[in-house]
Design a protein around this motif. Sequence first.
Motif, mmCIF file in Angstrom:
data_model
loop_
_atom_site.group_PDB
_atom_site.id
_atom_site.type_symbol
_atom_site.label_atom_id
_atom_site.label_comp_id
_atom_site.label_asym_id
_atom_site.label_seq_id
_atom_site.Cartn_x
_atom_site.Cartn_y
_atom_site.Cartn_z
ATOM 1 N N ARG A 14 0.850 -1.194 0.000
ATOM 2 C CA ARG A 14 0.000 0.000 0.000
ATOM 3 C C ARG A 14 0.889 1.248 0.000
ATOM 4 N N THR A 31 -1.986 -5.378 10.717
ATOM 5 C CA THR A 31 -3.093 -4.418 10.803
ATOM 6 C C THR A 31 -2.720 -3.121 10.076
ATOM 7 N N GLY A 35 -3.705 -2.878 4.532
ATOM 8 C CA GLY A 35 -4.524 -2.684 3.340
ATOM 9 C C GLY A 35 -5.315 -3.909 2.923
ATOM 10 N N LYS A 36 -5.626 -4.824 3.843
ATOM 11 C CA LYS A 36 -6.388 -6.055 3.510
ATOM 12 C C LYS A 36 -7.818 -5.705 3.141
ATOM 13 N N THR A 77 -10.107 2.309 10.979
ATOM 14 C CA THR A 77 -11.214 1.353 10.768
ATOM 15 C C THR A 77 -10.656 -0.065 10.769
ATOM 16 N N SER A 78 -10.165 -0.454 11.911
ATOM 17 C CA SER A 78 -9.537 -1.781 11.990
ATOM 18 C C SER A 78 -10.592 -2.880 12.073
ATOM 19 N N ALA A 89 -8.355 -10.634 9.790
ATOM 20 C CA ALA A 89 -7.967 -9.529 10.681
ATOM 21 C C ALA A 89 -6.447 -9.471 10.698
ATOM 22 N N GLY A 90 -5.934 -8.299 10.971
ATOM 23 C CA GLY A 90 -4.482 -8.148 10.873
ATOM 24 C C GLY A 90 -3.754 -8.553 12.126
HETATM 25 N N1 ATP Z 1 -3.692 0.204 -1.993
HETATM 26 C C1 ATP Z 1 -4.099 1.201 -1.273
HETATM 27 N N2 ATP Z 1 -4.258 2.410 -1.830
HETATM 28 C C2 ATP Z 1 -4.670 3.454 -1.109
HETATM 29 N N3 ATP Z 1 -4.954 3.408 0.209
HETATM 30 C C3 ATP Z 1 -4.842 2.215 0.820
HETATM 31 C C4 ATP Z 1 -4.413 1.055 0.134
HETATM 32 N N4 ATP Z 1 -4.374 0.042 1.002
HETATM 33 C C5 ATP Z 1 -4.768 0.547 2.181
HETATM 34 N N5 ATP Z 1 -5.068 1.837 2.092
HETATM 35 C C6 ATP Z 1 -5.512 2.666 3.202
HETATM 36 O O1 ATP Z 1 -4.852 2.294 4.375
HETATM 37 C C7 ATP Z 1 -5.708 2.328 5.475
HETATM 38 C C8 ATP Z 1 -5.746 0.995 6.178
HETATM 39 O O2 ATP Z 1 -6.174 0.049 5.315
HETATM 40 P P1 ATP Z 1 -7.120 -1.219 5.745
HETATM 41 O O3 ATP Z 1 -8.133 -0.755 6.632
HETATM 42 O O4 ATP Z 1 -7.561 -1.871 4.520
HETATM 43 O O5 ATP Z 1 -6.088 -2.030 6.548
HETATM 44 P P2 ATP Z 1 -6.355 -3.491 7.106
HETATM 45 O O6 ATP Z 1 -5.221 -4.343 6.754
HETATM 46 O O7 ATP Z 1 -7.644 -3.960 6.704
HETATM 47 O O8 ATP Z 1 -6.301 -3.226 8.673
HETATM 48 P P3 ATP Z 1 -7.005 -4.086 9.741
HETATM 49 O O9 ATP Z 1 -6.429 -5.409 9.750
HETATM 50 O O10 ATP Z 1 -6.764 -3.360 11.010
HETATM 51 O O11 ATP Z 1 -8.421 -4.078 9.373
HETATM 52 C C9 ATP Z 1 -7.065 2.675 4.942
HETATM 53 O O12 ATP Z 1 -7.334 3.988 5.212
HETATM 54 C C10 ATP Z 1 -6.989 2.479 3.503
HETATM 55 O O13 ATP Z 1 -7.747 3.398 2.744
#
Ligand code: ATP
Length: 757
Positions: A70, A156, A159-160, A265-266, A300-301
């Motif tokens: 990301r 976490t 970007g999942k 927004t985890s 989940a991360g």
């Molecule tokens: N490829 C990407 N391009 C732009 N923004 C990104 C990208 N990947 C992640 N983000 C941004 O990074 C932030 C965290 O991403 P995300 O919530 O998807 O993480 P996650 O791995 O799902 O975390 P968790 O495990 O805590 O849910 C978000 O605000 C998201 O918009």
Amino acid sequence: MSKLALSCPRPAPSKPADHVLGLDAGLRGGHTELNMRKRQLREDLETVTEEPDQSSYPRSRRIMVYVRMRPMSKQEKEAGARSCVRVVNKQDVYLAEFASETDYLRLKRLKGRHFVFDAAFPDATGQQEVYNTSTAELLEGVLQGRNGCVFCYGATGAGKTHTMLGSTQNPGVMVLALRDLFVKLNKRCREGDYVVRLSYLEVYNESVRDLLSPGRPLILREDSKQGTIAAGLTHYEAYSADEIMTLLHQGNQNRTTEPTRANETSSRSHAILQVTVEYKVLHDSHYVCRTGKLSLIDLAGSERALATDQRTIRSLEGANINRSLLALSSCINALVEGKRHIPFRNSKLTQLLKDSLGGGCQTAMIANISPSNLAFGETQNTLHWADRAKQIRTKASDVSEEVPVPESESDQAKLLLEVQKENQQLRMQLARLQQKLLSTESSAIMVARHSPAPAVISTPVCRTPVSEAKVNRHEECREIEEALRKKISVLEKEKEDTCREMAEREDELAGFIASLRRDHCLQIRHKDEFTRKLCILKQQIEVDEEQSQGNDIVALSSTVQSCVEERRDVVSRTIRRAVTLAPRRMTIGGAVPVSGFSSALNKRGGSHQIPVSGSSSVVDKKLSSHQVGTKRSSLLSTPKSGAGTQRSRLQESKGEEENSRPPIQQRVQQHHQPPVNRRLSKIPAPPPTGPVTSVQAPKTPITASKGALRKRTFWDITNATSPSAPVGRCTRSNTSATPSMLLQPGFLGGRRRSLLQ
Ligand SMILES: Nc1ncnc2c1ncn2[C@@H]1O[C@H](COP(=O)(O)OP(=O)(O)OP(=O)(O)O)[C@@H](O)[C@H]1O
């Protein structure tokens, strides 16, 4: 190493190395070391180049691993983070370890590592490209009747969720896959019929929840055909992309997400979206039904406790997440090492991923990483496990068993039989489950009865037949309980009414008994009155009878008197003759002299041996019949002492006799007490019912002559033997005669009875 090399695509030969070298050149000192590392890296790369191309291996037999990096976030930039990851080309990822500026020793020893994956997406890669590379092919396999799985793995905030779900403007793999599915299905609608079902669940703190219809946690079960299934999970049929998007949106709203230090927004849970496609197509002139399933998983991360929150519920969630991810790592290790036992049951997540990792499934893993050197450890960890996952070999993910659609009647009958058999087995299973449920409920009811507080039966929201049956059973129990309560209340009311009626009747009966008693007393009083009257009447009757008998006695006594007179004359004449004849004849017929006459009489005990004429014997008989003889003899046997003339003596004795003798009527009365009197004396006086009633007898003594003249009363008769005696009282205490006694035979004479009547 060889396996890794086998699975890695050939990277660009010189660019990354040059880039690494350029990177290294920017760093100070350690040229010799750097050269050594360069040499090692080149050797590695050459080894990879020597290996055959990955296309020679069937892609369906191993897990496809992709890495997506990301962009650096605003916070990271603000924190002065630097990029430690570089996507060298479309497959190669280089991780450089930056030493701290103050760590001079390590500063000189810079480490870097290359990872080669099926594809590597740099931070600028769009969602569509990620989808096309990772998932589109799997979707095609699903339409062919294969199972496919795509899951995102990473720390976490890596970007999942962005990759899987995305946003409205930038939709992720899930949305794109579902849209693509319907596009493809619409294109193929002429070939056959399709049915799309959607389910969406999450694993939160080791419990499985239905995101489309939230309720109680679901139980995971092993099925021989379907693999691991969540019992009671809702499967919605969707007929359009919009419909399925609505469901997806609904599910995401139900998902557990919380802000943490690392991510606003985890996702605090592992989310699994499953799309099942049933496809009935015409194949070789007959219809074939194929079923494919696509699983899209947003894990989940993994996180460090410090990265989130300490000693809060977030840390607990993090611990659970880490545990499940560790279980996933263990499974990956076991699969890679070819162990016989894979610990899928260590967590709910691995249980659900069992099919995807170890079953006949085409699986794709997208490893999300952050470029920030602040998350170096997490990135290194993610890349490590992604690298390991490349080596996992899944079972041959052939097209799922095709069920031919029967065309002939015999085929249909066979299929019907099979379905019926299966149905029967299911019914039996259901019956067993229901029986289990009943026994559990009965025991629960028993516990609830013994417990002071009533057991609250919560209504389950599950929709499986078993849970529905459970709900129904609960409802039935509740209804029965309610009906019983109502019945009990009605019975209690009836009991109260009956008791009231009984009390009223008791009062009535008590009043009736009291009135009966009063009547009875009155009757007794009347009876006593009647008895008294009867007694008086009887006395009157007796008096009348006595009167008539007295008349008879008077007549008899006059007769006796005349007889006695007559006899006296005879005796005097005889004596006179004897006196005249005495000188000549001293004895008369051998009899004793006159002086011993009386003594002779005495010796004979009162029986007269004096010869008498025939007339006198008649009188004697009369006398004896009236028992007068005894008196007479007693009179005659009165001792006479002294000498005197016989005549004078006789006269004296006669005079004495007459003087001492009571009047004849009196004597008759003395000796002839009427039997009626005796009987009357036995008749008890009536009981005292009121004031003692006494019958006063006349105070003047009753003489025989008086009694003979006037009408005598009962008391006159009873006290006749002792006129001077006080007149007795007739009290009720002495009377016990009843009217019935009076009516007994012999108690009263015929005459009395006729009187009574
Ligand atoms: N490829 C990407 N391009 C732009 N923004 C990104 C990208 N990947 C992640 N983000 C941004 O990074 C932030 C965290 O991403 P995300 O919530 O998807 O993480 P996650 O791995 O799902 O975390 P968790 O495990 O805590 O849910 C978000 O605000 C998201 O918009």
